[in-house]
Motif scaffolding. Structure first.
Motif, PDB file in Angstrom:
ATOM      1  N   GLU A 155      -4.281 -29.523  -6.707  1.00 52.08           N
ATOM      2  CA  GLU A 155      -4.033 -28.113  -6.962  1.00 52.08           C
ATOM      3  C   GLU A 155      -3.610 -27.410  -5.680  1.00 52.08           C
ATOM      4  OE1 GLU A 155      -6.926 -24.737  -8.318  1.00 52.08           O
ATOM      5  OE2 GLU A 155      -6.601 -26.146  -9.958  1.00 52.08           O
ATOM      6  N   VAL A 156      -2.666 -26.498  -5.820  1.00 51.30           N
ATOM      7  CA  VAL A 156      -2.196 -25.725  -4.685  1.00 51.30           C
ATOM      8  C   VAL A 156      -1.868 -24.322  -5.189  1.00 51.30           C
ATOM      9  CG1 VAL A 156       0.226 -26.378  -4.973  1.00 51.30           C
ATOM     10  CG2 VAL A 156      -0.580 -25.686  -2.729  1.00 51.30           C
ATOM     11  N   ILE A 157      -1.992 -23.352  -4.327  1.00 50.45           N
ATOM     12  CA  ILE A 157      -1.618 -21.987  -4.682  1.00 50.45           C
ATOM     13  C   ILE A 157      -0.379 -21.621  -3.878  1.00 50.45           C
ATOM     14  CG2 ILE A 157      -2.282 -19.561  -4.626  1.00 50.45           C
ATOM     15  CD1 ILE A 157      -5.150 -20.422  -4.955  1.00 50.45           C
ATOM     16  N   ILE A 158       0.671 -21.260  -4.585  1.00 53.39           N
ATOM     17  CA  ILE A 158       1.893 -20.800  -3.930  1.00 53.39           C
ATOM     18  C   ILE A 158       1.851 -19.278  -3.949  1.00 53.39           C
ATOM     19  CG2 ILE A 158       4.397 -20.690  -4.033  1.00 53.39           C
ATOM     20  CD1 ILE A 158       4.358 -23.396  -5.398  1.00 53.39           C
ATOM     21  N   MET A 159       1.782 -18.704  -2.774  1.00 50.15           N
ATOM     22  CA  MET A 159       1.778 -17.253  -2.674  1.00 50.15           C
ATOM     23  C   MET A 159       3.225 -16.771  -2.667  1.00 50.15           C
ATOM     24  SD  MET A 159      -1.398 -16.261  -2.449  1.00 50.15           S
ATOM     25  CE  MET A 159      -1.464 -14.687  -1.647  1.00 50.15           C
ATOM     26  N   LEU A 160       3.611 -16.069  -3.708  1.00 56.06           N
ATOM     27  CA  LEU A 160       4.943 -15.491  -3.747  1.00 56.06           C
ATOM     28  C   LEU A 160       5.000 -14.318  -2.775  1.00 56.06           C
ATOM     29  CD1 LEU A 160       5.635 -15.493  -7.591  1.00 56.06           C
ATOM     30  CD2 LEU A 160       6.309 -17.184  -5.901  1.00 56.06           C
ATOM     31  N   LYS A 161       6.121 -14.173  -2.098  1.00 55.35           N
ATOM     32  CA  LYS A 161       6.280 -13.104  -1.115  1.00 55.35           C
ATOM     33  C   LYS A 161       6.806 -11.852  -1.799  1.00 55.35           C
ATOM     34  CE  LYS A 161       7.205 -16.113   2.808  1.00 55.35           C
ATOM     35  NZ  LYS A 161       8.185 -16.435   3.862  1.00 55.35           N
ATOM     36  N   ALA A 162       6.176 -10.723  -1.487  1.00 55.42           N
ATOM     37  CA  ALA A 162       6.536  -9.452  -2.117  1.00 55.42           C
ATOM     38  C   ALA A 162       6.887  -8.401  -1.070  1.00 55.42           C
ATOM     39  CB  ALA A 162       5.389  -8.950  -2.975  1.00 55.42           C
ATOM     40  N   ILE A 163       7.853  -7.569  -1.430  1.00 56.71           N
ATOM     41  CA  ILE A 163       8.189  -6.381  -0.644  1.00 56.71           C
ATOM     42  C   ILE A 163       7.848  -5.169  -1.501  1.00 56.71           C
ATOM     43  CG2 ILE A 163      10.087  -5.020   0.324  1.00 56.71           C
ATOM     44  CD1 ILE A 163      11.382  -7.617   1.184  1.00 56.71           C
ATOM     45  N   LEU A 164       7.135  -4.216  -0.913  1.00 52.35           N
ATOM     46  CA  LEU A 164       6.728  -3.008  -1.627  1.00 52.35           C
ATOM     47  C   LEU A 164       7.653  -1.855  -1.252  1.00 52.35           C
ATOM     48  CD1 LEU A 164       2.867  -3.195  -1.027  1.00 52.35           C
ATOM     49  CD2 LEU A 164       4.228  -4.312  -2.798  1.00 52.35           C
ATOM     50  N   VAL A 165       8.044  -1.074  -2.255  1.00 54.42           N
ATOM     51  CA  VAL A 165       8.924   0.071  -2.032  1.00 54.42           C
ATOM     52  C   VAL A 165       8.322   1.288  -2.715  1.00 54.42           C
ATOM     53  CG1 VAL A 165      11.244   1.023  -2.369  1.00 54.42           C
ATOM     54  CG2 VAL A 165      10.951  -1.444  -2.005  1.00 54.42           C
ATOM     55  N   GLY A 166       8.207   2.371  -1.961  1.00 57.24           N
ATOM     56  CA  GLY A 166       7.688   3.615  -2.518  1.00 57.24           C
ATOM     57  C   GLY A 166       8.640   4.764  -2.254  1.00 57.24           C
ATOM     58  N   ALA A 167       8.815   5.611  -3.248  1.00 57.08           N
ATOM     59  CA  ALA A 167       9.634   6.815  -3.103  1.00 57.08           C
ATOM     60  C   ALA A 167       8.713   8.022  -3.156  1.00 57.08           C
ATOM     61  CB  ALA A 167      10.680   6.889  -4.209  1.00 57.08           C
ATOM     62  N   ASP A 168       8.783   8.845  -2.131  1.00 52.77           N
ATOM     63  CA  ASP A 168       7.919  10.025  -2.029  1.00 52.77           C
ATOM     64  C   ASP A 168       8.706  11.258  -2.464  1.00 52.77           C
ATOM     65  OD1 ASP A 168       5.917  11.794  -1.479  1.00 52.77           O
ATOM     66  OD2 ASP A 168       5.952  11.503   0.695  1.00 52.77           O
ATOM     67  N   LEU A 169       8.432  11.706  -3.689  1.00 48.00           N
ATOM     68  CA  LEU A 169       9.115  12.887  -4.239  1.00 48.00           C
ATOM     69  C   LEU A 169       8.424  14.188  -3.856  1.00 48.00           C
ATOM     70  CD1 LEU A 169       9.833  11.468  -7.774  1.00 48.00           C
ATOM     71  CD2 LEU A 169      11.560  12.372  -6.237  1.00 48.00           C
ATOM     72  N   THR A 170       7.116  14.127  -3.663  1.00 50.40           N
ATOM     73  CA  THR A 170       6.336  15.353  -3.479  1.00 50.40           C
ATOM     74  C   THR A 170       6.116  15.723  -2.022  1.00 50.40           C
ATOM     75  OG1 THR A 170       4.274  14.098  -3.594  1.00 50.40           O
ATOM     76  CG2 THR A 170       5.124  15.014  -5.662  1.00 50.40           C
ATOM     77  N   ASN A 171       6.247  14.772  -1.124  1.00 52.44           N
ATOM     78  CA  ASN A 171       5.983  15.005   0.301  1.00 52.44           C
ATOM     79  C   ASN A 171       4.630  15.670   0.539  1.00 52.44           C
ATOM     80  OD1 ASN A 171       8.464  13.921   1.187  1.00 52.44           O
ATOM     81  ND2 ASN A 171       9.501  15.843   0.688  1.00 52.44           N
ATOM     82  N   ASP A 172       3.620  15.191  -0.211  1.00 53.12           N
ATOM     83  CA  ASP A 172       2.280  15.766  -0.092  1.00 53.12           C
ATOM     84  C   ASP A 172       1.356  14.958   0.821  1.00 53.12           C
ATOM     85  OD1 ASP A 172       1.876  13.543  -1.639  1.00 53.12           O
ATOM     86  OD2 ASP A 172       0.962  14.599  -3.327  1.00 53.12           O
ATOM     87  N   GLY A 173       1.890  13.944   1.504  1.00 54.02           N
ATOM     88  CA  GLY A 173       1.093  13.145   2.422  1.00 54.02           C
ATOM     89  C   GLY A 173       0.278  12.052   1.761  1.00 54.02           C
ATOM     90  N   MET A 174       0.422  11.868   0.465  1.00 53.61           N
ATOM     91  CA  MET A 174      -0.366  10.875  -0.266  1.00 53.61           C
ATOM     92  C   MET A 174       0.344   9.520  -0.377  1.00 53.61           C
ATOM     93  SD  MET A 174      -3.253  12.210  -1.059  1.00 53.61           S
ATOM     94  CE  MET A 174      -3.858  11.095  -2.308  1.00 53.61           C
ATOM     95  N   ILE A 175       1.592   9.401   0.082  1.00 57.93           N
ATOM     96  CA  ILE A 175       2.361   8.167  -0.100  1.00 57.93           C
ATOM     97  C   ILE A 175       1.686   6.975   0.579  1.00 57.93           C
ATOM     98  CG2 ILE A 175       3.916   8.547   1.862  1.00 57.93           C
ATOM     99  CD1 ILE A 175       4.897   7.007  -1.530  1.00 57.93           C
ATOM    100  N   ASP A 176       1.076   7.199   1.740  1.00 59.53           N
ATOM    101  CA  ASP A 176       0.402   6.089   2.426  1.00 59.53           C
ATOM    102  C   ASP A 176      -0.760   5.556   1.590  1.00 59.53           C
ATOM    103  OD1 ASP A 176       2.129   6.179   4.601  1.00 59.53           O
ATOM    104  OD2 ASP A 176       0.867   7.609   5.693  1.00 59.53           O
ATOM    105  N   TYR A 177      -1.504   6.454   0.969  1.00 56.61           N
ATOM    106  CA  TYR A 177      -2.611   6.053   0.100  1.00 56.61           C
ATOM    107  C   TYR A 177      -2.088   5.255  -1.096  1.00 56.61           C
ATOM    108  CZ  TYR A 177      -6.255   6.350  -3.429  1.00 56.61           C
ATOM    109  OH  TYR A 177      -7.168   6.034  -4.405  1.00 56.61           O
ATOM    110  N   TYR A 178      -1.016   5.745  -1.729  1.00 55.21           N
ATOM    111  CA  TYR A 178      -0.454   5.064  -2.894  1.00 55.21           C
ATOM    112  C   TYR A 178       0.100   3.685  -2.531  1.00 55.21           C
ATOM    113  CZ  TYR A 178      -0.726   9.658  -5.130  1.00 55.21           C
ATOM    114  OH  TYR A 178      -1.156  10.857  -5.634  1.00 55.21           O
TER     115      TYR A 178
END
Length: 160
Positions: free
Chosen positions: A39-62
């Protein structure tokens, strides 16, 4: 449990695998079994993309929350990016310049999947996948994948 024979080519690895468990429609199940039953686990590589519409400073948390969701789905987050936008682009959600930047990171980091923090329409996913040449999902599908991954009973699997 359903067992399906597939061929996976990822991270310079080309071999036949048997997928253990139920194959989710959204992401590839990462726990695999070689023909010699190791058994082996292949970790798929992911890139995360976020769009900040509100500019309320919460994007880092999300984005931190999205990273934790990706890790819960056995994905390795290799890069995370955000863009402040004033309005949604109908065909791509984010600007075409940012999409080209995402494509560059996918190519350079050998990413397997791009996850958007924002909800995407079907046409936006299709357009993004065509340009980026990589699987694209949004936060909602990632959460559904986690539910599918953890569903144990037949009823729970049907609900997902």
């Amino acid at each position: 449990m359903d067992v399906t024979l597939v061929q996976i080519v990822t991270h310079s690895l080309n071999a036949d695998f048997k997928i253990k468990g139920t194959v989710c429609a959204f992401l590839f199940y990462n726990v695999v079994e070689f023909k010699n039953h190791k058994e082996v686990i292949i970790m798929l590589k992911a890139i995360l993309v976020g769009a900040d519409l509100t500019n309320d400073g919460m994007i880092d948390y999300y984005m931190e929350e999205l990273e934790n969701l990706a890790k819960a789905s056995n994905l390795e987050v290799v890069y995370s990016m955000t863009q402040n936008i004033h309005r949604i682009t109908a065909n791509l959600y984010i600007g075409s310049g940012k999409v080209e930047e995402v494509k560059m990171f996918v190519d350079n980091l050998d990413a397997d999947i791009v996850i958007f923090n924002n909800e995407l329409s079907g046409s936006q996913v299709r357009n993004l996948e065509k340009i980026i040449d990589c699987r694209v999902i949004d936060r909602t599908l990632l959460i559904l994948d986690i539910f599918a991954l953890r569903a144990r009973t037949k009823e729970a699997m049907l609900q997902v």
